[in-house]
Design an enzyme around this catalytic site. Structure first.
Site, PDB file in Angstrom:
ATOM      1  N   HIS A 112       1.590   4.945  -2.494  1.00  0.00           N
ATOM      2  CA  HIS A 112       1.308   5.813  -3.452  1.00  0.00           C
ATOM      3  C   HIS A 112       2.150   6.402  -3.702  1.00  0.00           C
ATOM      4  O   HIS A 112       2.923   7.255  -3.374  1.00  0.00           O
ATOM      5  CB  HIS A 112       0.466   7.040  -2.964  1.00  0.00           C
ATOM      6  N   GLU A 140     -11.369   3.252   5.387  1.00  0.00           N
ATOM      7  CA  GLU A 140     -10.192   4.012   5.766  1.00  0.00           C
ATOM      8  C   GLU A 140     -11.209   5.685   6.274  1.00  0.00           C
ATOM      9  O   GLU A 140     -11.189   5.274   8.602  1.00  0.00           O
ATOM     10  CB  GLU A 140      -9.647   4.736   4.265  1.00  0.00           C
ATOM     11  N   ASP A 181       1.904   4.028   2.804  1.00  0.00           N
ATOM     12  CA  ASP A 181       0.402   4.997   2.232  1.00  0.00           C
ATOM     13  C   ASP A 181       1.050   6.163   1.521  1.00  0.00           C
ATOM     14  O   ASP A 181       1.935   5.802   0.693  1.00  0.00           O
ATOM     15  CB  ASP A 181      -0.081   5.434   3.215  1.00  0.00           C
ATOM     16  N   ASP A 182       1.776   7.693   1.852  1.00  0.00           N
ATOM     17  CA  ASP A 182       2.418   8.422   1.760  1.00  0.00           C
ATOM     18  C   ASP A 182       3.444   8.745   2.277  1.00  0.00           C
ATOM     19  O   ASP A 182       3.630   9.735   3.119  1.00  0.00           O
ATOM     20  CB  ASP A 182       0.973   9.779   1.063  1.00  0.00           C
ATOM     21  N   HIS A 201       0.920  -1.289  -0.162  1.00  0.00           N
ATOM     22  CA  HIS A 201      -0.121   0.290   0.018  1.00  0.00           C
ATOM     23  C   HIS A 201       1.021   1.023   0.558  1.00  0.00           C
ATOM     24  O   HIS A 201       1.221   1.773   0.665  1.00  0.00           O
ATOM     25  CB  HIS A 201      -0.503   0.256   1.385  1.00  0.00           C
ATOM     26  N   HIS A 239      -9.806   0.796  -1.849  1.00  0.00           N
ATOM     27  CA  HIS A 239      -9.673   1.501  -0.424  1.00  0.00           C
ATOM     28  C   HIS A 239     -10.676   1.171   0.030  1.00  0.00           C
ATOM     29  O   HIS A 239     -11.551   1.314  -1.198  1.00  0.00           O
ATOM     30  CB  HIS A 239      -8.686   2.756  -0.030  1.00  0.00           C
TER      31      HIS A 239
HETATM   32  N1  HPA Z   1      -6.538   7.453   1.250  1.00  0.00           N
HETATM   33  C1  HPA Z   1      -7.023   7.380  -0.123  1.00  0.00           C
HETATM   34  N2  HPA Z   1      -7.035   8.306  -1.274  1.00  0.00           N
HETATM   35  C2  HPA Z   1      -5.082   8.016  -1.344  1.00  0.00           C
HETATM   36  C3  HPA Z   1      -4.007   8.081  -0.658  1.00  0.00           C
HETATM   37  C4  HPA Z   1      -5.041   7.370   1.032  1.00  0.00           C
HETATM   38  O1  HPA Z   1      -4.269   7.819   2.174  1.00  0.00           O
HETATM   39  N3  HPA Z   1      -2.872   8.703  -0.734  1.00  0.00           N
HETATM   40  C5  HPA Z   1      -3.247   8.582  -1.877  1.00  0.00           C
HETATM   41  N4  HPA Z   1      -4.508   8.930  -2.256  1.00  0.00           N
HETATM   42 ZN    ZN Z   2      -3.543   4.710   0.300  1.00  0.00          ZN
END
Ligand code: HPA
Ligand code: ZN
Length: 330
Positions: free
Chosen positions: A11, A192, A270-271, A9, A189
């Protein structure tokens, strides 16, 4: 932590560190609304997913050429390798680039160039997952899949990301059916910020094989029982959850309860450029905040390789799993 792991996971646009953002801005003649990297970093204060997405999409303006995308991916792979990542299944958001006039081929060929030499350069095997932006229309997603057809040899799966609430998985039934017909694997996703019902829809209507985040399944014991029985992997991102205020603090993260419930949890970043750390940093953070012991950490690493899309290369999966078993915690 250098425990061998798969990152499932991630991006790629979320790995854009301020230093590279400024370098690319200068190279491409793009003006950023921040004077220095420190000023930009100071803007990394988020209230929720949307407040992060606003900055995430704005900063992407610096990514323009194949070389830019190759450099971005290569920088991520070097950092990931240094933290024990042995295999990475990498999300990218083509619509965030095509909307700015960057052709999808530029994005995929640039990323592809870094990914195809990654095993040799960094010792990290890779796959690419094309994500649809769920706050755009279903038609836009279908058009994006169509535009990606000349590049499908580089893509192993489709995913669904961006602003979750108000954009349920069911909206994307048709494009997931089209992806299935093209032989692509499926993730999304869900759960969340969105409700447990979105996780059910992702499973029942989109047919996903993994759920990204999936945190809010914990509100629904019946759903937890199903996820456990079907061994559906959840790609958790602990530092992301704290930064985007999905959980109050890392000590409140439900990861231990999720492991105790028998859920197939994995830990991911994630990021990482925005959320304070890469894959190994996320492992360190949950070890410290949640007092996870070596066997729980080993389980998380094992889970990551079991959940990876390595069905075409079971020998590789077995090799990675053997590395997990051989790892000595200090
Ligand atoms: N959630 C949803 N979309 C996203 C995320 C995330 O954490 N990071 C980049 N796009
Ligand atoms: Zn994500």
């Amino acid at each position: 932590m250098h425990l061998p792991k798969a990152e499932l996971h991630l991006h790629i646009e979320g790995t854009l560190e301020p230093e590279l953002a400024f370098a690319l801005a200068e190279r491409n003649g793009v003006t950023l609304p921040y004077a220095t990297t420190e000023e930009l970093r100071a803007a990394y204060q988020f209230d929720d997913l949307q407040s992060f997405l606003d900055l995430y999409y704005a900063l992407m303006a610096v990514l323009r050429t194949e070389d830019d995308f190759a450099e971005l991916a290569d920088a991520y792979l070097a950092r990931a390798a240094a933290q024990g990542v042995r295999h990475a299944e990498i999300f990218f958001d083509p619509q965030a680039h095509t909307a700015r006039g960057v052709p999808i081929g530029t994005v995929i060929e640039g990323l592809g160039r870094a990914l195809e030499r990654s095993e040799e350069t960094h010792g990290v095997s890779t796959q690419l997952i094309l994500c649809f932006l769920r706050d755009l229309s279903a038609e836009s997603a279908l058009g994006t899949l169509d535009a990606a057809k000349p590049y499908l040899h580089r893509i192993s799966a489709v995913g669904l990301d961006s602003a979750e609430v108000g954009h349920p998985p069911a909206k994307f039934r048709e494009v997931y059916e089209a992806a299935t017909a093209l032989g692509l694997r499926k993730v999304a996703h869900a759960g969340e910020e969105g409700p447990p019902e979105y996780i059910r829809e992702a499973l029942d209507i989109l047919g996903v094989e993994r759920v990204d985040h999936g945190l809010r399944c914990m509100e629904d014991p019946e759903l937890v029982a199903r996820l456990v029985a079907d061994r559906v992997p959840l790609t958790l991102c602990p530092l992301s959850n704290v930064t985007l205020r999905t959980v109050d603090t890392l000590k409140d993260h439900p990861l231990p309860a999720m492991l105790a419930a028998g859920l197939h949890c994995t830990v991911n970043s994630d990021d990482p450029a925005y959320f304070g750390g890469y894959a190994g940093d996320n492992f360190d953070a949950v070890r410290d905040a949640l007092a996870l012991g070596p066997e729980q950490l080993r389980t998380l690493a094992r889970n990551s390789f079991e959940a990876a899309f390595l069905d075409h290369d079971e020998e590789r999966r077995a090799r990675y799993l053997a590395e997990v078993e051989a790892y000595a915690f200090d």
